[in-house]
Design an enzyme around this catalytic site. Structure first.
Site, PDB file in Angstrom:
ATOM      1  N   ASP A 159       0.850  -1.190   0.000  1.00 23.64           N
ATOM      2  CA  ASP A 159       0.000   0.000   0.000  1.00 23.64           C
ATOM      3  C   ASP A 159       0.887   1.242   0.000  1.00 23.64           C
ATOM      4  O   ASP A 159       1.632   1.481   0.941  1.00 23.64           O
ATOM      5  CB  ASP A 159      -0.904  -0.012   1.248  1.00 23.64           C
ATOM      6  CG  ASP A 159      -1.820   1.195   1.271  1.00 23.64           C
ATOM      7  OD1 ASP A 159      -2.794   1.209   0.496  1.00 23.64           O
ATOM      8  OD2 ASP A 159      -1.555   2.151   2.036  1.00 23.64           O
ATOM      9  N   TYR A 177       3.278   9.839   0.455  1.00 25.74           N
ATOM     10  CA  TYR A 177       4.321   9.273   1.333  1.00 25.74           C
ATOM     11  C   TYR A 177       5.724   9.631   0.857  1.00 25.74           C
ATOM     12  O   TYR A 177       6.702   9.392   1.571  1.00 25.74           O
ATOM     13  CB  TYR A 177       4.179   7.750   1.455  1.00 25.74           C
ATOM     14  CG  TYR A 177       2.804   7.281   1.877  1.00 25.74           C
ATOM     15  CD1 TYR A 177       1.928   8.127   2.563  1.00 25.74           C
ATOM     16  CD2 TYR A 177       2.375   5.985   1.584  1.00 25.74           C
ATOM     17  CE1 TYR A 177       0.664   7.680   2.932  1.00 25.74           C
ATOM     18  CE2 TYR A 177       1.109   5.541   1.962  1.00 25.74           C
ATOM     19  CZ  TYR A 177       0.250   6.393   2.632  1.00 25.74           C
ATOM     20  OH  TYR A 177      -0.993   5.961   2.990  1.00 25.74           O
ATOM     21  N   LYS A 201      -2.172   6.263  -4.585  1.00 27.80           N
ATOM     22  CA  LYS A 201      -3.252   7.181  -4.208  1.00 27.80           C
ATOM     23  C   LYS A 201      -3.063   8.556  -4.852  1.00 27.80           C
ATOM     24  O   LYS A 201      -1.957   9.091  -4.882  1.00 27.80           O
ATOM     25  CB  LYS A 201      -3.313   7.337  -2.680  1.00 27.80           C
ATOM     26  CG  LYS A 201      -3.483   6.015  -1.943  1.00 27.80           C
ATOM     27  CD  LYS A 201      -3.680   6.217  -0.439  1.00 27.80           C
ATOM     28  CE  LYS A 201      -3.668   4.902   0.309  1.00 27.80           C
ATOM     29  NZ  LYS A 201      -2.312   4.412   0.590  1.00 27.80           N
ATOM     30  N   HIS A 225      -7.241   9.714  -2.541  1.00 23.84           N
ATOM     31  CA  HIS A 225      -6.708   9.633  -1.173  1.00 23.84           C
ATOM     32  C   HIS A 225      -7.671  10.197  -0.124  1.00 23.84           C
ATOM     33  O   HIS A 225      -7.849   9.620   0.946  1.00 23.84           O
ATOM     34  CB  HIS A 225      -5.350  10.345  -1.091  1.00 23.84           C
ATOM     35  CG  HIS A 225      -4.486   9.880   0.040  1.00 23.84           C
ATOM     36  ND1 HIS A 225      -3.104   9.780  -0.057  1.00 23.84           N
ATOM     37  CD2 HIS A 225      -4.779   9.479   1.294  1.00 23.84           C
ATOM     38  CE1 HIS A 225      -2.623   9.343   1.105  1.00 23.84           C
ATOM     39  NE2 HIS A 225      -3.613   9.158   1.933  1.00 23.84           N
ATOM     40  N   SER A 257     -10.748   6.510  -0.789  1.00 22.72           N
ATOM     41  CA  SER A 257     -10.236   6.390   0.571  1.00 22.72           C
ATOM     42  C   SER A 257     -10.815   7.519   1.407  1.00 22.72           C
ATOM     43  O   SER A 257     -11.012   8.630   0.904  1.00 22.72           O
ATOM     44  CB  SER A 257      -8.701   6.485   0.535  1.00 22.72           C
ATOM     45  OG  SER A 257      -8.169   6.448   1.838  1.00 22.72           O
ATOM     46  N   SER A 307      -4.379   2.174   9.794  1.00 22.16           N
ATOM     47  CA  SER A 307      -4.245   2.376  11.247  1.00 22.16           C
ATOM     48  C   SER A 307      -4.938   1.253  12.016  1.00 22.16           C
ATOM     49  O   SER A 307      -5.563   1.482  13.046  1.00 22.16           O
ATOM     50  CB  SER A 307      -4.815   3.735  11.683  1.00 22.16           C
ATOM     51  OG  SER A 307      -4.026   4.774  11.181  1.00 22.16           O
ATOM     52  N   ALA A 308      -4.815   0.032  11.501  1.00 17.91           N
ATOM     53  CA  ALA A 308      -5.515  -1.116  12.097  1.00 17.91           C
ATOM     54  C   ALA A 308      -4.964  -1.461  13.476  1.00 17.91           C
ATOM     55  O   ALA A 308      -5.605  -2.160  14.251  1.00 17.91           O
ATOM     56  CB  ALA A 308      -5.415  -2.324  11.170  1.00 17.91           C
ATOM     57  N   LYS A 347       1.429  -1.510   9.023  1.00 19.18           N
ATOM     58  CA  LYS A 347       2.624  -0.732   8.704  1.00 19.18           C
ATOM     59  C   LYS A 347       3.743  -1.150   9.650  1.00 19.18           C
ATOM     60  O   LYS A 347       3.552  -1.188  10.862  1.00 19.18           O
ATOM     61  CB  LYS A 347       2.304   0.749   8.898  1.00 19.18           C
ATOM     62  CG  LYS A 347       3.448   1.691   8.612  1.00 19.18           C
ATOM     63  CD  LYS A 347       2.937   3.114   8.700  1.00 19.18           C
ATOM     64  CE  LYS A 347       4.043   4.136   8.656  1.00 19.18           C
ATOM     65  NZ  LYS A 347       3.529   5.498   8.782  1.00 19.18           N
ATOM     66  N   THR A 371      10.378  -3.221  10.913  1.00 13.20           N
ATOM     67  CA  THR A 371      11.364  -4.203  11.381  1.00 13.20           C
ATOM     68  C   THR A 371      11.015  -5.597  10.872  1.00 13.20           C
ATOM     69  O   THR A 371       9.841  -5.961  10.782  1.00 13.20           O
ATOM     70  CB  THR A 371      11.411  -4.245  12.917  1.00 13.20           C
ATOM     71  OG1 THR A 371      10.155  -4.764  13.380  1.00 13.20           O
ATOM     72  CG2 THR A 371      11.616  -2.869  13.522  1.00 13.20           C
TER      73      THR A 371
END
Length: 291
Positions: A21, A26, A55, A88, A137, A188-189, A241, A244
């Site tokens: 995504d 960004y 987007k 977006h 979105s 932002s889950a 998101k 690491t």
């Protein structure tokens, strides 16, 4: 950060992720594109195995700006098509090179754009073969209906990507989207990355929630995985998101367990309509009544 992003995309593809995504906003599409090209070159994946979401940023909502905005993303990514291209936000900002155009008082400069005209320009990008699918979105039900009821609609939005997590579970919007065959995609889950520009720093941390933590113990998983699994079981496409390798690998374990109906209900009960991302509630947005 850009280097971190490029590495993270490579790791994700190695681990088995195929849906990336992204967005013009960004400012990392060159790095994402490089990472994907590298993984294609070394034989890990083929281009058709990757599903990239791009987007259209709010300074390009004017219909005459849409195809050139898409071309910018295609060029950065070194792609000849994007799998999914979405508007977006339903807010439109003054067009130009600034991502967040402001006046002399530091206030955002908005623009009044007919989103139905924007949508027609998106449809033209699909017809031209530059994108496979188009969506939106941050749209609410009223904004979705405006597109769905547009005279001469050629393609309906395949998805609506919105903030969605146990504290903002979007139950009504999810029901509406399902009834229209629109996929709800959750950003932002896991709560949020708490960017100070948009997020109230005193808002509660989702991953510290006692019920999520109790369920995490029960299933011997992390609270993050419980929050991700919750979305999958509701039929929501969920974005995670992470930078690491450990988190990228951990998040992939979401397919290894299943929450009971009772536990799903327990997570449902956490909803408090808490929106972390306040950009859309912008008090200065002059056309809020249109929506």
């Amino acid at each position: 950060d850009y280097h971190k992003c490029e590495e993270a995309v490579k790791v994700a593809i190695e681990v088995g992720y195929r849906h990336i995504d992204g967005a013009y906003l960004y400012e990392n599409e060159k790095e994402v594109g490089r990472a994907i090209q590298e993984k294609i070159a070394d034989g890990t994946v083929k281009r058709e195995n990757i599903f990239y979401t791009g987007k259209l940023w709010s300074t390009f909502n004017a219909p005459e700006m849409v195809s050139s905005a898409l071309e910018k993303s295609l060029k950065s990514l070194q792609f000849d098509y994007i799998d999914l291209y979405i508007i977006h936000t339903p807010l439109s900002l003054k067009s130009g090179d600034d991502l967040f155009p402001v006046d002399g008082n530091g206030k955002l400069i908005f623009d009044n754009v007919d989103l139905c005209a924007t949508w027609e320009a998106m449809e033209a990008c699909k017809d031209a073969g530059l994108v496979k699918s188009i969506g939106v979105s941050n749209f609410n039900r009223r904004q979705l209906e405006m597109i769905l009821n547009k005279p001469g609609l050629k393609y309906k939005p395949v998805c609506n990507q919105v903030e969605c997590h146990p504290y903002l579970n979007q139950r009504k919007l999810l029901e509406f989207c399902k009834s229209k065959n629109i996929v709800l995609v959750a950003f932002s889950a896991l709560g949020s990355h708490r960017d100070e520009r948009w997020v109230d720093q005193s808002s509660p941390l989702l991953l510290e929630d006692p019920i999520l933590n109790a369920l995490a113990k029960k299933y011997n998983q992390s609270p993050a995985l419980v929050a991700l699994r919750y979305q999958l079981q509701r039929g929501v496409v969920v974005l995670a998101k992470s930078f690491t390798r450990k988190h990228i690998e951990d998040n992939f374990k979401v397919f290894d367990f299943q929450l009971t109906e009772e536990d799903m209900k327990a997570i449902d009960s956490l909803n408090q309509n808490l929106r972390y991302d306040s950009f859309l509630d912008h008090p200065e947005y002059p056309f809020a009544d249109d929506y």
